[in-house]
Write an enzyme that holds these catalytic residues in place. Sequence first.
Site, mmCIF file in Angstrom:
data_model
loop_
_atom_site.group_PDB
_atom_site.id
_atom_site.type_symbol
_atom_site.label_atom_id
_atom_site.label_comp_id
_atom_site.label_asym_id
_atom_site.label_seq_id
_atom_site.Cartn_x
_atom_site.Cartn_y
_atom_site.Cartn_z
ATOM 1 N N ARG A 1 -14.208 0.264 -1.221
ATOM 2 C CA ARG A 1 -13.481 0.548 0.018
ATOM 3 C C ARG A 1 -13.173 2.043 0.156
ATOM 4 O O ARG A 1 -12.034 2.461 0.128
ATOM 5 C CB ARG A 1 -12.182 -0.256 0.097
ATOM 6 C CG ARG A 1 -12.385 -1.743 0.122
ATOM 7 C CD ARG A 1 -11.075 -2.473 0.347
ATOM 8 N NE ARG A 1 -11.258 -3.925 0.266
ATOM 9 C CZ ARG A 1 -10.273 -4.810 0.351
ATOM 10 N NH1 ARG A 1 -9.032 -4.401 0.536
ATOM 11 N NH2 ARG A 1 -10.525 -6.107 0.258
ATOM 12 N N ASP B 1 0.853 -1.182 0.000
ATOM 13 C CA ASP B 1 0.000 0.000 0.000
ATOM 14 C C ASP B 1 0.891 1.234 0.000
ATOM 15 O O ASP B 1 2.022 1.213 0.489
ATOM 16 C CB ASP B 1 -0.883 0.026 1.246
ATOM 17 C CG ASP B 1 -1.687 -1.255 1.404
ATOM 18 O OD1 ASP B 1 -2.478 -1.562 0.502
ATOM 19 O OD2 ASP B 1 -1.518 -1.944 2.432
ATOM 20 N N ASP C 1 -4.221 1.972 4.287
ATOM 21 C CA ASP C 1 -4.771 0.989 5.217
ATOM 22 C C ASP C 1 -4.532 1.463 6.648
ATOM 23 O O ASP C 1 -3.443 1.946 6.980
ATOM 24 C CB ASP C 1 -4.111 -0.379 5.046
ATOM 25 C CG ASP C 1 -4.705 -1.183 3.896
ATOM 26 O OD1 ASP C 1 -5.601 -0.663 3.206
ATOM 27 O OD2 ASP C 1 -4.261 -2.321 3.680
ATOM 28 N N ASP D 1 -2.319 -3.066 -4.519
ATOM 29 C CA ASP D 1 -3.094 -3.421 -3.338
ATOM 30 C C ASP D 1 -3.915 -2.186 -2.961
ATOM 31 O O ASP D 1 -4.653 -1.658 -3.772
ATOM 32 C CB ASP D 1 -2.168 -3.886 -2.217
ATOM 33 C CG ASP D 1 -2.929 -4.615 -1.104
ATOM 34 O OD1 ASP D 1 -4.151 -4.788 -1.218
ATOM 35 O OD2 ASP D 1 -2.292 -4.995 -0.121
#
Length: 431
Positions: free
Chosen positions: A308, A212, A255, A251
Amino acid sequence: MNRRKKLGVVAATALALTVTAPAAGAHSGHRPAADPARATLPAGDGWAAEGTGTTGGSAADASRVVTVTTWEEFRAALEAPGTEPRIVKVVGTLNATAAGCGAFEAPGYDFARYLADYDPAVWGYENEVSGAQEELRAVSAAAQGQAIKVKVPANTTIVGVGRNAGITGGSLQVQGVDNVIVRNLTLESPLDCFPQWDPTDGATGAWNSEYDSLVVYGSTHVWIDHNTFTDGAHPDSSLPSYYGEVYQQHDGELDVVRGADLVTASWNVFTDHDKTLMIGNSDSAGATDRGKLRVTLHHNLFDKVVERAPRVRFGQVDAYNNHFVVAGPSYVYSLGIGQESQLVAEKNAFTLASDVPAGLILKKWKDAPVTTSGNYVNGSPVDLLAVHNAQYPAELLRADAGWTPVLRTRVDHPRAVPALVDHRAGAGRLR
């Protein structure tokens, strides 16, 4: 099912006051500083303001202020010992993978051989891949990870200088520390050189990638402000396919996981990405995540992301005054309701393509309550929960997240949000 709420239209004079440009610096909730590197998170500005607040490296001595122009200099600045406040100023674009994927390949690794060995016509879909080429792929992947991941220490501010500062292909790891600020950077998503083929992932297998742009892992008091997260030169549409599946080399963009807590993400742009922002990465992580993962998302632009934005597990997440620009047909959802989540989504603006139903904005992953109020879709008030439950009765969601956010410095009318956020969010727009 909740009754659809009728929200009154704000008087024209009040709306005009809402969209009036504030004094320089006021739009992001902080006083303008002569040096943005010395800025601190304002009191009350989201969860990262809780308790001791977030000051990053703002108090750094001159000897702890470093300006970098290469990835190697950047790594060295962050690896310098000590937890005293530090400021790292980024000038230009730092390229973490300038040498190319070949620089990470283990001797003997051959992608053409990998494709031949694990072709489903040969390997099938029953077992995960194993053997020499998979082992060499894993060694190669580890070499890339070592090169592009960099840990951010406590009491640090990382700030881009000017309008064109950023990092390409790097992964910032805010892991197990307190008090970090990241601002004014264009973060181009790392391109995984060695995705793993998993034939058991779904009915037809999938390519799985790592890395990420920014990971907040078990850390507290983190302010992420005025950054642009993007796939840049390598959007998913440019990626090849093998075995009939996209060779996925991305990815997430951001996060917040594994007991991370007290995070504010404000005035960022998240654009052209699939799995964008995950808060809590496992339903089974309750031991570390329950009572944590408190995150505020405000005045961010989610521009044509697939899903997301965010997906939430466990955390008390306050998402308000964000603008979501949604294009079909690849769109999946924006707000994911997951394990024990307590999401409050208020006064956001959604600009949906004509073929995207408003019911898709919410996605039920697990049974958990959600608060949705004052949100606008294409300029009109819409009860997101009622619309979702009406359009998807097999995935009914419950109302009332059970808490009321209080850490907010300004709340704009949702009709003003698109113009305000689109023109002021992202890297290069600090005032």
